[in-house]
Write an enzyme that holds these catalytic residues in place. Structure first.
Site, PDB file in Angstrom:
ATOM      1  N   TYR A 161       0.848  -1.200   0.000  1.00 44.77           N
ATOM      2  CA  TYR A 161       0.000   0.000   0.000  1.00 44.77           C
ATOM      3  C   TYR A 161       0.875   1.238   0.000  1.00 44.77           C
ATOM      4  CZ  TYR A 161      -3.369   3.498   1.600  1.00 44.77           C
ATOM      5  OH  TYR A 161      -4.151   4.623   1.712  1.00 44.77           O
ATOM      6  N   ASP A 207       9.216   3.823   0.434  1.00 39.71           N
ATOM      7  CA  ASP A 207       8.071   4.407   1.138  1.00 39.71           C
ATOM      8  C   ASP A 207       8.312   4.187   2.616  1.00 39.71           C
ATOM      9  OD1 ASP A 207       5.685   4.863   2.449  1.00 39.71           O
ATOM     10  OD2 ASP A 207       4.451   3.719   1.050  1.00 39.71           O
ATOM     11  N   LYS A 227       3.082  10.575   8.374  1.00 44.32           N
ATOM     12  CA  LYS A 227       2.755  10.178   9.739  1.00 44.32           C
ATOM     13  C   LYS A 227       3.556  10.939  10.795  1.00 44.32           C
ATOM     14  CE  LYS A 227       0.925   5.670   8.395  1.00 44.32           C
ATOM     15  NZ  LYS A 227      -0.489   6.022   8.433  1.00 44.32           N
TER      16      LYS A 227
END
Length: 433
Positions: free
Chosen positions: A160, A253, A280
């Site tokens: 993802y 990522d 985040k």
């Protein structure tokens, strides 16, 4: 009685208890269904029979609208590495709010914020900010394509990287890469290759076979989709070597894996990509995204140079997120990383022991401050079991199962309480299987 009847009885009992203690959340969910599709605006947090609605957080705890306090091991999908309402971050946000929340110009804090990231993360010499991990990955891929002049990207199946058309594909036995969600044009698959996590030989072969068209390989160096896990030995090292040989960019990522070290997974594993996407925890609890790489790669976004990629965003590097981000990153010292890793290790070891002793076919995975629990193939109704376990943990005051993370404001006593609750929850679940 069917083989599933004990599981159904166990599940119904847990749901009944959950409904009993969360009536106001249930009412809000019904009301929300009248203005939000399915009562939802973030599918990953909507659960049956209804999600909890939270109204306050402090330290390692959150309180729902019914007054139930829970120890938060979700930490907003790992973003809140310092828990809730940390005094230093609150002070920074309050100070900035009093001076203004945003304007159509630069702010001095963004320079300090960018400097911290460039100093800490080995692959980043220049960085640009965005407002989510999705945006960070989306922009990073666009820059990689512009820099190389190629269109193809290789990603790992099931990984993802945000809700972006360019990444939302899955492999099928007959049709190859196909959209994994509605609304993604099927012809975009022409620009996507899929490979399997940990399949060093398979990924290497795809890179070499398609090098003349391949702009980049993107992956989460610490697996997050399907359960947290370290990479297989030699996997990242081989990808780094092969992409360098073939002139293909390697993209990490690290939206989640920045939790693994001051400089992220690339720092922990000693494998430096060409570009990195972040999100985040770098925003101190506010919406954020960022991506960066070497000076020459990032130059394609330079508005005062030969700008090949024009990137804008009204709230990119806004003063509020910059202030929270700087405050949060300053708190993330080597000692704090060591502490959250230690607590994560205690939790993994304790849950592993509890699972083994009760005999449930579950596996506990992860590393550092991150861990996850998943079903083994022997479980016949995995969705029902995992939903029931998540609710059961919540009923006992622990939020976040099965994807868990520790925070800097937690102590060993918090781990002890989770393990005490976990032992009771797992022992009860055994009776249903």
């Amino acid at each position: 009685m069917s083989a599933d009847e004990p599981l159904l009885d166990w599940y119904r009992g847990i749901v009944d208890e959950y409904r009993r203690i969360t009536p106001r959340s249930a009412a809000l969910f019904v009301r929300g269904g009248g203005v939000l599709p399915g009562g939802d605006t973030r599918y990953s947090i909507t659960t049956r029979p209804h999600p909890p609605y939270f109204e306050r957080g402090e330290g390692p705890y959150i309180w729902d609208v019914d007054g139930n306090r829970r120890l938060d091991l979700n930490n907003n999908s790992t973003a809140l590495v310092h828990g809730h309402a940390h005094p230093d971050i609150v002070a920074a946000v309050r100070s900035q709010a009093g001076a203004g929340t945003a304007w159509g110009g630069h702010n001095p804090t963004e320079v300090e914020w960018a400097s911290i990231l460039c100093e800490r993360i080995p692959s980043i010499e220049r960085v640009r900010f965005a407002n989510s991990g999705t945006e960070a990955n989306m922009h990073m891929l666009k820059v990689a394509r512009a820099f190389t002049g190629r269109d193809l990207v290789l990603k790992l199946d099931g990984a993802y990287h945000g809700t972006y058309d360019g990444f939302e594909f899955a492999s099928t036995p007959d049709a190859g890469a196909v959209p994994s969600t509605g609304g993604v044009p099927a012809n975009l698959s022409e620009n996507v290759l899929l490979a399997a996590w940990g399949d060093t030989h398979g990924v290497t072969a795809l890179i070499r076979e398609n090098a003349d068209r391949l702009a980049a390989v993107i992956l989460t160096p610490f697996r997050s989709a399907g359960g947290f896990a370290h990479p297989p030995e030699g996997f990242l090292e081989t990808l780094r070597s092969v992409t360098a040989d073939e002139g293909v960019l390697l993209l990490f990522d690290e939206v989640i894996s920045l939790r693994l070290a001051m400089g992220g997974a690339q720092d922990r594993y000693g494998v430096v990509p060409d570009m990195t996407a972040l999100g985040k925890l770098i925003g101190g609890g506010l919406p954020v995204g960022a991506f960066g790489g070497s000076e020459d790669i990032m130059a394609v976004t330079d508005p005062l140079g030969d700008m090949k990629v024009a990137l804008a965003g009204t709230f990119n590097a806004n003063p509020m997120t910059a202030a929270a981000g700087v405050a949060g990153l300053r708190l993330l010292t080597p000692e704090v990383y060591e502490r959250i890793d230690y607590l994560g290790g205690l939790l993994r070891e304790g849950l592993t022991t509890a699972v083994r002793e009760c005999g449930l076919h579950l596996r506990v995975e992860g590393g550092g401050s991150l861990l996850s629990v998943a079903c083994e193939p022997e479980i016949s109704r995995p969705d029902m079991l995992m939903t029931g376990l998540a609710l059961a943990f919540g009923n006992r005051g622990v939020f976040g199962f099965p994807y868990l993370s520790t925070s800097s404001v937690m102590e060993e006593k918090h781990i002890d309480s989770v393990l005490e609750s976990g032992a009771a929850v797992l022992d009860h679940a055994v009776t249903a299987l």
